[in-house]
Design a protein around this motif. Structure first.
Motif, short mmCIF file in Angstrom:
data_model
loop_
_atom_site.label_atom_id
_atom_site.label_comp_id
_atom_site.label_asym_id
_atom_site.label_seq_id
_atom_site.Cartn_x
_atom_site.Cartn_y
_atom_site.Cartn_z
N LEU A 191 59.30 64.23 78.63
CA LEU A 191 59.15 62.79 78.40
C LEU A 191 57.78 62.46 77.83
CD1 LEU A 191 60.78 61.41 81.69
CD2 LEU A 191 61.78 61.44 79.40
N SER A 192 56.79 63.26 78.16
CA SER A 192 55.43 63.01 77.69
C SER A 192 55.22 63.49 76.26
CB SER A 192 54.42 63.70 78.61
OG SER A 192 54.52 63.22 79.94
N THR A 193 55.77 64.63 75.93
CA THR A 193 55.52 65.24 74.62
C THR A 193 56.57 64.89 73.58
OG1 THR A 193 56.78 67.26 75.11
CG2 THR A 193 54.46 67.22 75.78
N GLY A 194 57.78 64.54 74.02
CA GLY A 194 58.89 64.43 73.09
C GLY A 194 59.31 65.82 72.64
N LEU A 195 60.35 65.88 71.84
CA LEU A 195 60.84 67.15 71.29
C LEU A 195 60.69 67.10 69.78
CD1 LEU A 195 64.08 67.68 73.44
CD2 LEU A 195 61.80 68.63 73.82
N SER A 196 59.59 67.62 69.29
CA SER A 196 59.30 67.56 67.85
C SER A 196 60.45 68.15 67.04
CB SER A 196 58.01 68.30 67.54
OG SER A 196 56.89 67.65 68.11
N GLY A 197 60.75 67.50 65.92
CA GLY A 197 61.84 67.96 65.07
C GLY A 197 63.18 67.37 65.43
N THR A 198 63.21 66.53 66.49
CA THR A 198 64.46 65.91 66.94
C THR A 198 64.23 64.40 67.09
OG1 THR A 198 64.15 65.83 69.36
CG2 THR A 198 64.70 67.99 68.37
N PRO A 199 65.30 63.63 67.33
CA PRO A 199 65.12 62.19 67.55
C PRO A 199 64.50 61.85 68.91
CG PRO A 199 67.34 62.67 66.73
CD PRO A 199 66.73 63.99 67.13
N MET A 200 64.27 62.83 69.78
CA MET A 200 63.71 62.56 71.11
C MET A 200 62.22 62.30 71.01
SD MET A 200 63.96 62.26 74.36
CE MET A 200 62.74 62.23 75.68
N PRO A 201 61.78 61.04 71.25
CA PRO A 201 60.36 60.71 71.08
C PRO A 201 59.54 60.99 72.33
CG PRO A 201 61.56 58.73 71.67
CD PRO A 201 62.59 59.86 71.60
N SER A 202 58.24 60.85 72.19
CA SER A 202 57.33 60.91 73.32
C SER A 202 57.22 59.52 73.94
CB SER A 202 55.95 61.36 72.85
OG SER A 202 54.95 61.04 73.81
N TYR A 203 57.12 59.48 75.27
CA TYR A 203 56.92 58.22 75.98
C TYR A 203 55.54 58.14 76.62
CZ TYR A 203 61.81 57.29 75.16
OH TYR A 203 63.01 57.06 74.54
N ALA A 204 54.62 58.98 76.13
CA ALA A 204 53.27 59.00 76.68
C ALA A 204 52.55 57.68 76.49
CB ALA A 204 52.48 60.14 76.06
N ASP A 205 52.78 57.04 75.36
CA ASP A 205 52.12 55.75 75.09
C ASP A 205 52.90 54.57 75.67
OD1 ASP A 205 50.07 57.00 73.67
OD2 ASP A 205 51.18 56.90 71.77
N ALA A 206 54.22 54.72 75.74
CA ALA A 206 55.06 53.61 76.20
C ALA A 206 55.01 53.43 77.72
CB ALA A 206 56.50 53.82 75.75
N PHE A 207 54.92 54.54 78.44
CA PHE A 207 54.99 54.48 79.90
C PHE A 207 53.79 55.17 80.54
CE2 PHE A 207 59.88 54.53 79.42
CZ PHE A 207 59.91 53.14 79.28
N SER A 208 53.34 54.63 81.64
CA SER A 208 52.26 55.24 82.41
C SER A 208 52.80 56.50 83.11
CB SER A 208 51.75 54.26 83.47
OG SER A 208 52.74 54.08 84.48
#
Length: 301
Positions: free
Chosen positions: A211-228
């Motif tokens: 959830l923090s890093t996302g999965l690069s190369g896929t539609p799965m984003p990082s939520y590091a900025d969106a969520f504490s």
């Protein structure tokens, strides 16, 4: 011979489960380019290709396409979205595999061989010469699970739009699920969050990291900025609360494409492909490694 192969599958099933929860030791062997090239050719090229471009002779058989190492884009990392992985991130994936896919835990390789492969994979992409990996995310201690935390996680699941892909109940049936593609244009399916094990690992910390890093190369984003961090842990708690089923298991407890990958490796070994390589290669393969040694390597002890 076939009895040995069946025994090997049993060993893989048992150790594969153990590997999912362990952390590999971060111990580096002296760099050996020739060793890395040979081990890669014998164990990896059938799917990933001799050039590391993900176009090996077995790639077309697989639903989850092998990684193209030439781009330097890695899904499973401890570093920020878009960043190169750390060496230990690559080592961890080689050691543990990616559950449900053709990327099996490479139990037949010694620690030295796995570190040699890490260096060989990096040589496929010029990014590793031009860039440095970002700083790894710190994973704070997990809070004690409770109903309130799960409730917060559910609201964050809805707020983040996770249902668009993963579906309202996490069953990978969201309205956007069928049209998803990765950065290479390959169709890609969102994870069914109700089924275990997850690709990134079986520990809550693995899910938090994704959830923090996302999965690069896929539609799965990082939520590091969106969520504490607390909100990300809440989301982890919610996902774990709906992950109530095990993935259907094939022979010897393997899940998803793991069975297909094992069959590819068995055929390669029996036919003498890849120089007699693969999990059952002679002269240093899994059948010739001490079981205690493998357990210590995989469990990081």
């Amino acid at each position: 011979m076939m009895r040995k192969h069946i025994l090997l599958l049993a060993v893989f099933s048992i150790l594969g489960s153990a590997v999912g929860s362990g952390s590999p030791r971060v111990v580096r062997a002296a760099e050996d380019p020739a060793l890395g090239e040979r081990i890669y050719r014998e164990n990896c090229a059938a799917c990933h290709g001799e050039k590391g471009d993900g176009k090996g002779p077995q790639a077309d058989r697989l639903k989850t396409k092998p990684r193209d190492f030439t781009t330097g884009v890695y899904k499973f990392r401890s570093t920020p979205s878009g960043s190169l992985p750390l060496d230990q991130d690559i080592f961890k994936t080689i050691s543990r595999g990616v559950r449900g896919t053709s990327m099996l835990a490479q139990l037949q390789l010694s620690e030295q061989e796995r570190w040699a492969v890490v260096q060989h994979l990096k040589a496929f992409s010029k990014r590793f010469k031009e860039e440095k990996p970002g700083q790894a995310f710190a994973v704070p201690p997990a809070p004690s699970p409770n109903g309130k935390l799960v409730g917060v996680g559910k609201s964050k699941y809805e707020e983040a739009g996770c249902a668009q892909c993963h579906g309202p109940d996490g069953k990978a049936d969201g309205p956007s699920a069928k049209g998803l593609k990765d950065d290479w244009g390959n169709p890609i399916s969102p994870a069914d969050l109700t089924l275990k094990p997850f690709k990134s690992g079986s520990d809550p910390e693995d899910l938090y990291r994704t959830l923090s890093t996302g999965l690069s190369g896929t539609p799965m984003p990082s939520y590091a900025d969106a969520f504490s961090p607390k909100e990300r842990w809440a989301l982890v708690s919610y996902i774990l609360s709906i992950a109530t089923h095990e993935r259907p298991r094939g022979m010897m407890g393997l899940v998803g494409e793991e069975t297909q990958a094992m069959m590819i490796d068995m055929r390669a070994a029996m036919a003498g492909m890849m120089g007699g390589g693969g999990m059952m290669r002679r002269g240093g393969g899994m059948m010739n490694r001490d079981m205690n040694e493998m357990m210590k390597d995989m469990m990081g002890k």
